[in-house]
Design an enzyme around this catalytic site. Structure first.
Site, mmCIF file in Angstrom:
data_model
loop_
_atom_site.group_PDB
_atom_site.id
_atom_site.type_symbol
_atom_site.label_atom_id
_atom_site.label_comp_id
_atom_site.label_asym_id
_atom_site.label_seq_id
_atom_site.Cartn_x
_atom_site.Cartn_y
_atom_site.Cartn_z
ATOM 1 N N SER A 270 13.656 -0.698 -14.109
ATOM 2 C CA SER A 270 13.208 -0.407 -12.751
ATOM 3 C C SER A 270 13.814 0.905 -12.248
ATOM 4 O O SER A 270 13.591 1.955 -12.823
ATOM 5 C CB SER A 270 13.540 -1.593 -11.846
ATOM 6 O OG SER A 270 12.956 -1.420 -10.581
ATOM 7 N N ASP B 172 9.056 3.376 -7.094
ATOM 8 C CA ASP B 172 10.195 3.488 -7.998
ATOM 9 C C ASP B 172 9.638 3.664 -9.421
ATOM 10 O O ASP B 172 8.426 3.591 -9.625
ATOM 11 C CB ASP B 172 11.145 2.288 -7.845
ATOM 12 C CG ASP B 172 10.534 0.971 -8.286
ATOM 13 O OD1 ASP B 172 9.296 0.903 -8.419
ATOM 14 O OD2 ASP B 172 11.290 0.000 -8.505
ATOM 15 N N ASP C 85 9.212 2.009 -12.155
ATOM 16 C CA ASP C 85 8.294 1.063 -12.805
ATOM 17 C C ASP C 85 7.182 0.619 -11.852
ATOM 18 O O ASP C 85 6.419 -0.299 -12.164
ATOM 19 C CB ASP C 85 9.043 -0.134 -13.393
ATOM 20 C CG ASP C 85 9.670 -1.030 -12.338
ATOM 21 O OD1 ASP C 85 10.068 -0.512 -11.271
ATOM 22 O OD2 ASP C 85 9.774 -2.256 -12.565
ATOM 23 N N ASP D 26 6.910 -1.035 -9.092
ATOM 24 C CA ASP D 26 6.762 -2.332 -8.422
ATOM 25 C C ASP D 26 7.278 -2.292 -6.983
ATOM 26 O O ASP D 26 7.050 -3.228 -6.217
ATOM 27 C CB ASP D 26 7.401 -3.482 -9.227
ATOM 28 C CG ASP D 26 8.906 -3.363 -9.382
ATOM 29 O OD1 ASP D 26 9.478 -2.305 -9.034
ATOM 30 O OD2 ASP D 26 9.523 -4.334 -9.876
ATOM 31 N N ARG D 27 7.939 -1.192 -6.598
ATOM 32 C CA ARG D 27 8.403 -1.045 -5.211
ATOM 33 C C ARG D 27 7.709 0.145 -4.555
ATOM 34 O O ARG D 27 7.225 1.047 -5.225
ATOM 35 C CB ARG D 27 9.908 -0.811 -5.175
ATOM 36 C CG ARG D 27 10.748 -2.044 -5.462
ATOM 37 C CD ARG D 27 12.231 -1.663 -5.415
ATOM 38 N NE ARG D 27 13.104 -2.816 -5.290
ATOM 39 C CZ ARG D 27 13.539 -3.544 -6.307
ATOM 40 N NH1 ARG D 27 13.178 -3.224 -7.532
ATOM 41 N NH2 ARG D 27 14.327 -4.579 -6.112
ATOM 42 N N THR E 65 16.623 -15.109 -2.275
ATOM 43 C CA THR E 65 16.396 -13.689 -2.519
ATOM 44 C C THR E 65 15.725 -13.451 -3.858
ATOM 45 O O THR E 65 16.128 -14.020 -4.870
ATOM 46 C CB THR E 65 17.756 -12.950 -2.517
ATOM 47 O OG1 THR E 65 18.477 -13.377 -1.384
ATOM 48 C CG2 THR E 65 17.557 -11.456 -2.465
#
Length: 609
Positions: free
Chosen positions: A162, A319, A321, A323-324, A397
């Protein structure tokens, strides 16, 4: 080395010698041979002191030699264990198979790379007769869970670290439901790895997979199907076609560029301007200190410059990879505002519900609508849910919890519209049961384009959301601590604050009104004093509720040497004295740092911009 060394040194040597028998990567074995020849106990300890722990987040560590690092041999061992565990759990594994994806990370000195690790993992499964859908090129992390669900596979593996520093890599695992694994799978896989450490006969011969009938490339199909599926979240195609709004996108040297361009095309939006220095994958991440858009303005310097040059008002940053997603908007003052994860969560939650409401005129339908967020994220979705009449749930979380809970609800016929966590992770599309920065980027662009037709900016709309549902002011940060003993001591002190087994009654001038400790399972607000959310002894997490309505959570990170904190003050609708709320929260956070973290005493390193 062992002659004059202790029993521990002898054990290290045995571990290293065993490694040399099994490792066929010339670079990592050369490193270990040299250390053994030199008798360098200190360095051997770093490489062989302890095996990487396989947890619910899979593996995450630096690339390099030895059992403590990500390398060819530890990937083979991990995949052998995972393969045996899947065989035990799925009688149809050899019919259905698994998917494997990778990012662009590489480490020259140890010869490790995400692509190399993927080929070795694919080889492991294929040698056992298991079909493998191996992406032929780099792909965003969300494409792996999407493929698991779309092709009805048994599991998925994504090789990525990530937004971690460049030397790191990771091995992330998804179950057949398309969500990340949760306990007890992590323990079962971990046990199976221990039982399958010796490489199988063809473990190193990854060339054989290229001619195997069991190897499939899902790249073209999934690219087509994913972009078809996310179009179900496109509600304003005509506005998208006409908008004059300009966007800048950065993939921060990761994989996102091509996929965000395709997402804009799928929504009939003109493509965003790409930051040229950062658009192509580069494992060195040369233009940033940390490849993490969550770190704020430092990562976005080149994006700001391009936006100024091209007259773009909004920046979308993934980011590495993808995913964010981080979002920044130019304000009327000329300053750039970088939205926090909670602020973008508020905007996307409002937007996705508004779109749903416009599509669903049946008043009864709302009883089956859900939104989720993690327990350390803002409670703004709870406030919207209370007023609008849909359901809100909080989870532990991490998206592993939200993804699994979303799947449970969907299996019961419920509609899960949206889930988010404050660490800039958003699940905007039910086809992916994990955070997805590609769909989040294009949905944010459509929302901004729609608001522009009403002469509203994202910042103005955020204020409107808070005016309607109540201001939710949040503040989060972290301290870096590399010593697990110090972290343990810090949390032990909080549990024995005024004598044994007593938590703090106040923090500076702020009175504590409630405690929830998800490490021990204690919750002062429950009649039986037992927490409702699942507990985990392997990670630290304590939430303090204060008499002034503030909430603060302190927790350890599963993937980084950080102690994080999250704080929030919620005001009912109508309380518009935002500056006073911010001042109160700032003072609460200062007290939390001073009294509970004690950074000087504990030698903690503050987050730096």
């Amino acid at each position: 080395m062992a002659a004059q060394g202790s029993a521990g040194d002898a054990a290290l040597r045995r571990e290293a010698e065993q490694w040399l028998q099994w490792d066929q990567n010339p670079k990592t074995s050369a490193i270990v041979k040299e250390l053994v020849a030199e008798g360098n106990v200190e360095e051997l300890q770093k490489y062989f002191g302890s095996r990487m722990e396989f947890g619910t987040a899979g593996l995450r560590a630096a690339m390099g030699a030895g059992i403590s690092h990500m390398n060819d041999l530890t990937i083979i061992q991990t995949t052998q264990g995972f393969c045996r565990y899947l065989e035990k759990n799925f009688s149809d594994l050899k019919n259905r198979g698994v998917v494997i994806g990778f990012d662009a990370r590489a480490h020259l000195s140890s010869g490790g790379s995400s692509k190399r690790f993927c080929r070795l993992a694919a080889n492991t499964f294929i040698s056992q007769g298991v079909p493998v859908y191996l992406f032929s090129d780099v792909t965003p992390t969300p494409f792996v869970p999407y493929t698991v669900t779309h092709l009805k596979l048994c599991a998925g593996i994504m090789v990525t670290a990530s937004h971690n520093p460049k030397q790191d890599n990771g091995y992330k695992v998804y179950w057949e439901n398309g969500a990340q694994i949760i306990s007890p799978h992590d323990k079962g896989i971990s046990q199976a790895i221990e039982e399958n450490k010796e490489p199988w006969p063809q473990a190193w011969d990854d060339k054989q997979i290229d001619s195997s009938a069991l190897l499939h490339d899902p790249y073209a199909t999934i690219n087509k199907e994913y972009f078809k599926d996310i179009q179900k979240q496109c509600f304003h195609r005509n506005i998208n076609k006409e908008t004059n709004l300009k966007f800048v996108h950065t993939s921060v040297h990761g994989v996102g560029h091509k996929f965000v361009q395709l997402a804009f095309k799928a929504f009939d939006l003109r493509p965003p301007f790409a930051v040229p220095e950062q658009k192509d994958p580069d494992p060195e991440f040369p233009t940033v200190k940390y490849p993490n858009p969550e770190e704020g303005k430092g990562v976005l310097t080149l994006s700001f410059a391009l936006a100024e040059k091209d007259g773009a008002k909004i920046i979308l940053a993934n980011d590495p990879d993808a995913d964010r997603l981080a979002v920044a908007e130019k304000q009327e003052s000329g300053e750039w505002k970088v939205f926090s994860g909670n602020e973008l969560g508020a905007l996307l939650g409002w937007w996705i519900f508004t779109c749903w409401k416009n599509q669903n005129r049946d008043a009864c339908a709302i009883k089956d609508v859900y939104m989720l967020s993690s327990t350390v994220s803002s409670k703004i979705l709870r406030a919207i849910a209370l007023k609008e009449g849909f359901h809100f749930e909080e989870t532990l979380t991490g998206f592993k919890w939200m993804g699994n809970r979303a799947k449970q609800l969907m299996d019961q016929g419920k509609a899960v519209l949206f889930a988010f966590e404050e660490a800039i992770g958003y699940m905007c599309c039910p086809a992916v049961l994990d955070k997805d920065g590609v769909s989040a980027a294009v949905i944010t662009a459509e929302m901004a384009s729609f608001l522009a037709t009403r002469n509203l900016s994202l910042s103005q709309q955020l204020k409107a959301v808070y005016d309607e549902y109540g201001f939710h002011i949040t503040k989060a940060s972290y301290f870096i601590c590399h010593d697990p003993k110090v972290i343990q001591q810090l949390f032990d002190n909080l549990r024995n604050y005024d004598g044994k087994d007593t938590y703090p009654k106040s923090c500076g001038r702020f009175k504590v009104s409630g405690i929830r400790d998800l490490t021990t399972g204690y919750d002062s607000s429950q009649p039986d004093l037992k927490a409702i959310l699942p507990t985990s002894k392997s990670s630290q997490m304590i939430t303090f509720t204060f008499a002034n309505g503030g909430v603060a959570t302190m927790r350890t990170s599963g993937t980084e040497p950080k102690i994080k904190y999250y704080s929030e003050l919620c005001a009912p609708p109508g309380n518009s004295d935002v500056e006073q709320l911010k001042k109160e929260l700032d003072e609460l956070v200062s007290a939390l740092e001073k009294h509970f973290f004690q950074p000087e005493k504990n030698n903690l390193q503050r987050k730096t911009e």
